[in-house]
Design a protein around this motif. Structure first.
Motif, PDB file in Angstrom:
ATOM      1  N   HIS A 208       1.030  -1.153   0.009  1.00  0.00           N
ATOM      2  CA  HIS A 208       0.021  -0.079  -0.059  1.00  0.00           C
ATOM      3  C   HIS A 208       0.931   1.246   0.010  1.00  0.00           C
ATOM      4  O   HIS A 208       1.847   1.315   1.024  1.00  0.00           O
ATOM      5  CB  HIS A 208      -0.795  -0.175   1.239  1.00  0.00           C
ATOM      6  N   VAL A 209       0.406   2.404  -0.655  1.00  0.00           N
ATOM      7  CA  VAL A 209       0.988   3.302  -0.756  1.00  0.00           C
ATOM      8  C   VAL A 209       0.543   4.451   0.138  1.00  0.00           C
ATOM      9  O   VAL A 209      -0.500   4.659   0.086  1.00  0.00           O
ATOM     10  CB  VAL A 209       1.272   4.041  -2.244  1.00  0.00           C
ATOM     11  N   LYS A 210       1.029   4.903   1.135  1.00  0.00           N
ATOM     12  CA  LYS A 210       0.540   5.699   2.309  1.00  0.00           C
ATOM     13  C   LYS A 210       0.959   7.088   2.175  1.00  0.00           C
ATOM     14  O   LYS A 210       2.196   7.602   1.680  1.00  0.00           O
ATOM     15  CB  LYS A 210       0.968   5.184   3.647  1.00  0.00           C
ATOM     16  N   GLN A 211       0.070   8.042   2.488  1.00  0.00           N
ATOM     17  CA  GLN A 211       0.112   9.496   2.626  1.00  0.00           C
ATOM     18  C   GLN A 211       0.054   9.951   3.970  1.00  0.00           C
ATOM     19  O   GLN A 211      -1.018   9.498   4.474  1.00  0.00           O
ATOM     20  CB  GLN A 211      -0.636  10.125   1.600  1.00  0.00           C
ATOM     21  N   LYS A 212       0.755  10.743   4.547  1.00  0.00           N
ATOM     22  CA  LYS A 212       0.559  11.266   5.829  1.00  0.00           C
ATOM     23  C   LYS A 212      -0.187  12.455   5.707  1.00  0.00           C
ATOM     24  O   LYS A 212       0.057  13.562   4.906  1.00  0.00           O
ATOM     25  CB  LYS A 212       2.030  11.599   6.600  1.00  0.00           C
ATOM     26  N   ASN A 213      -1.146  12.658   6.607  1.00  0.00           N
ATOM     27  CA  ASN A 213      -1.974  13.689   6.247  1.00  0.00           C
ATOM     28  C   ASN A 213      -1.586  14.873   7.436  1.00  0.00           C
ATOM     29  O   ASN A 213      -0.732  14.461   8.574  1.00  0.00           O
ATOM     30  CB  ASN A 213      -3.540  13.440   6.938  1.00  0.00           C
ATOM     31  N   PRO A 214      -2.104  16.253   7.215  1.00  0.00           N
ATOM     32  CA  PRO A 214      -1.611  17.245   8.278  1.00  0.00           C
ATOM     33  C   PRO A 214      -2.114  16.963   9.635  1.00  0.00           C
ATOM     34  O   PRO A 214      -1.232  17.130  10.570  1.00  0.00           O
ATOM     35  CB  PRO A 214      -2.366  18.511   7.560  1.00  0.00           C
ATOM     36  N   ASP A 215      -2.874  16.237  10.158  1.00  0.00           N
ATOM     37  CA  ASP A 215      -3.697  15.929  11.254  1.00  0.00           C
ATOM     38  C   ASP A 215      -2.811  14.790  11.889  1.00  0.00           C
ATOM     39  O   ASP A 215      -3.229  14.104  13.116  1.00  0.00           O
ATOM     40  CB  ASP A 215      -4.937  15.615  11.094  1.00  0.00           C
ATOM     41  N   GLY A 216      -1.881  14.069  11.296  1.00  0.00           N
ATOM     42  CA  GLY A 216      -1.153  13.130  11.772  1.00  0.00           C
ATOM     43  C   GLY A 216      -1.826  11.689  11.280  1.00  0.00           C
ATOM     44  O   GLY A 216      -0.878  10.721  11.483  1.00  0.00           O
ATOM     45  N   THR A 217      -2.814  11.633  10.686  1.00  0.00           N
ATOM     46  CA  THR A 217      -3.335  10.282  10.320  1.00  0.00           C
ATOM     47  C   THR A 217      -2.756   9.914   8.872  1.00  0.00           C
ATOM     48  O   THR A 217      -1.963  10.583   8.245  1.00  0.00           O
ATOM     49  CB  THR A 217      -4.803  10.483   9.960  1.00  0.00           C
ATOM     50  N   THR A 218      -3.069   8.602   8.532  1.00  0.00           N
ATOM     51  CA  THR A 218      -2.461   8.149   7.283  1.00  0.00           C
ATOM     52  C   THR A 218      -3.596   7.883   6.351  1.00  0.00           C
ATOM     53  O   THR A 218      -4.404   7.016   6.652  1.00  0.00           O
ATOM     54  CB  THR A 218      -1.530   7.043   7.575  1.00  0.00           C
ATOM     55  N   THR A 219      -3.432   8.092   5.041  1.00  0.00           N
ATOM     56  CA  THR A 219      -4.485   7.688   3.864  1.00  0.00           C
ATOM     57  C   THR A 219      -3.636   6.838   3.055  1.00  0.00           C
ATOM     58  O   THR A 219      -2.530   7.197   2.592  1.00  0.00           O
ATOM     59  CB  THR A 219      -4.986   8.854   3.440  1.00  0.00           C
ATOM     60  N   ILE A 220      -4.492   5.699   2.815  1.00  0.00           N
ATOM     61  CA  ILE A 220      -3.833   4.807   1.617  1.00  0.00           C
ATOM     62  C   ILE A 220      -4.304   5.484   0.160  1.00  0.00           C
ATOM     63  O   ILE A 220      -5.551   5.610   0.006  1.00  0.00           O
ATOM     64  CB  ILE A 220      -4.318   3.410   1.699  1.00  0.00           C
ATOM     65  N   THR A 221      -3.358   5.872  -0.693  1.00  0.00           N
ATOM     66  CA  THR A 221      -3.547   6.088  -1.824  1.00  0.00           C
ATOM     67  C   THR A 221      -3.577   5.476  -2.990  1.00  0.00           C
ATOM     68  O   THR A 221      -3.953   5.960  -4.158  1.00  0.00           O
ATOM     69  CB  THR A 221      -2.715   7.377  -1.997  1.00  0.00           C
ATOM     70  N   GLY A 222      -3.012   4.373  -2.704  1.00  0.00           N
ATOM     71  CA  GLY A 222      -2.958   3.196  -4.030  1.00  0.00           C
ATOM     72  C   GLY A 222      -2.258   2.069  -3.530  1.00  0.00           C
ATOM     73  O   GLY A 222      -1.819   2.070  -2.371  1.00  0.00           O
ATOM     74  N   ASP A 223      -2.058   1.146  -4.511  1.00  0.00           N
ATOM     75  CA  ASP A 223      -0.839  -0.038  -4.293  1.00  0.00           C
ATOM     76  C   ASP A 223       0.227   0.171  -5.456  1.00  0.00           C
ATOM     77  O   ASP A 223       0.022   1.039  -6.493  1.00  0.00           O
ATOM     78  CB  ASP A 223      -1.535  -1.432  -4.808  1.00  0.00           C
ATOM     79  N   ARG A 224       1.411  -0.344  -4.904  1.00  0.00           N
ATOM     80  CA  ARG A 224       2.630  -0.245  -5.571  1.00  0.00           C
ATOM     81  C   ARG A 224       3.130  -1.817  -5.832  1.00  0.00           C
ATOM     82  O   ARG A 224       2.965  -2.560  -4.502  1.00  0.00           O
ATOM     83  CB  ARG A 224       3.559   0.552  -5.418  1.00  0.00           C
ATOM     84  N   THR A 225       3.534  -2.297  -6.967  1.00  0.00           N
ATOM     85  CA  THR A 225       4.052  -3.715  -6.897  1.00  0.00           C
ATOM     86  C   THR A 225       5.502  -3.472  -7.303  1.00  0.00           C
ATOM     87  O   THR A 225       5.852  -2.953  -8.124  1.00  0.00           O
ATOM     88  CB  THR A 225       3.418  -4.509  -7.944  1.00  0.00           C
ATOM     89  N   ASP A 226       6.302  -3.943  -6.318  1.00  0.00           N
ATOM     90  CA  ASP A 226       7.692  -4.007  -6.332  1.00  0.00           C
ATOM     91  C   ASP A 226       8.273  -5.364  -6.923  1.00  0.00           C
ATOM     92  O   ASP A 226       7.849  -6.390  -6.711  1.00  0.00           O
ATOM     93  CB  ASP A 226       8.404  -3.607  -4.915  1.00  0.00           C
TER      94      ASP A 226
END
Length: 289
Positions: A208-226
């Motif tokens: 899962h590709v995660k993004q940190k939000n200004p309020d400290g929470t984390t949002t999953i923005t998509g998937d990545r295959t390595d």
């Protein structure tokens, strides 16, 4: 009397002669030194699983050096600063999780210890087998460890299953082995693959590709295959055989027969005791068969 004495003497000495020949022809077990310890893994269990698994699959005797230090800089007094630590062994298995060497703070000190660890491989030609965190060990800046491995890796993402595909199915290490998917495992990245390395398997892992939000929470923005090389061989310093795999974080994976079969073949290849069809050379199978 003469005609009776000669057969009698022959009969007496023949068993001794046959026994002597058999003793001369007996195959000595491969002597392996397994190094474990450091952070992040259940080495208490894993070192015994590896020792028992290797000894059950080939004519190998495994000695252990274990550090109970659970930091990323475990102490190995008998190894660090001792360039002759591998004397008497046929192969060294590096499974230590030691991204930093114990008690050392400067890059120069780290490099000196790393070169000392590499001395048996570099100068004496003693083969190496490197498992999982052994690939992430000794990561000083411009570390010579990566040249020994044949591949530079510096990070991994969260644990997810890895689909392992053997890309060289004709290698004696991989011949007849089936592709498989691990349980949730750490997947090491590939920063650089050296020309001396030969990839044997690649692993694909979706994270899962995660993004940190200004309020400290984390949002999953998509998937990545390595898609990384996770099993390979290397010829170090023009002569030394080295086998490595980045797989093997969790104890369940280490105990998987597919994993132990692979590691055993890699070790037999490294020491020159593997037939082209993937079977142990005569005398190096289980029980010396």
């Amino acid at each position: 009397m003469k005609t009776l004495v000669l057969p009698t003497l022959v009969a007496l000495f023949l068993p001794l002669t046959v026994a002597s020949v058999r003793g001369a022809d007996a195959v000595k077990p491969i002597k392996a030194l397994l190094i474990t310890g450091g952070c992040c893994h259940d080495y208490v269990k894993q070192k015994e699983i590896l020792r028992e698994g290797l000894e059950a699959r080939a004519n190998i005797v495994v000695d252990e050096v274990y550090s109970s230090d659970k930091t990323d800089s475990p102490a190995f007094p008998m190894i660090y600063g001792n360039p002759n630590y591998a004397k008497g062994y046929d192969v060294i298995i590096h499974d230590e999780c030691a991204s930093r060497t114990s008690g050392l703070t400067t890059q120069a000190e780290n490099e000196a210890v790393i070169k000392s660890i590499l001395k048996p491989h570099r100068e004496d030609g003693i083969p190496g087998v490197n498992l999982h965190c052994g690939v992430h060990a000794y990561r000083a800046k411009d570390s010579p460890w990566f040249e020994y491995l044949g591949l530079e890796s510096r990070k991994h993402d969260a644990q997810e299953p890895i689909a392992v595909t053997y890309i060289d199915k004709e290698s004696p290490i991989t011949k007849g082995l089936a592709d498989w998917t691990t349980i949730k495992e750490e997947h090491y990245n590939n920063v650089h693959i050296f020309d001396t390395a030969h990839p044997l398997a690649r692993g694909k892992q979706t994270v899962h590709v995660k993004q940190k939000n200004p309020d400290g929470t984390t949002t999953i923005t998509g998937d990545r295959t390595d898609d990384w090389v996770d099993v390979w061989t290397n010829i170090y310093n023009g002569k030394t055989r080295v086998f490595s795999t980045t797989i093997g974080h969790n104890t369940e994976t280490v105990a998987d027969p597919r994993y132990l079969d692979l590691v055993t073949r890699g070790l037999l290849w490294a020491t020159g005791h593997l037939n082209d069809d993937g079977t142990p050379a005569p005398g190096y199978g289980p029980g010396g068969k």
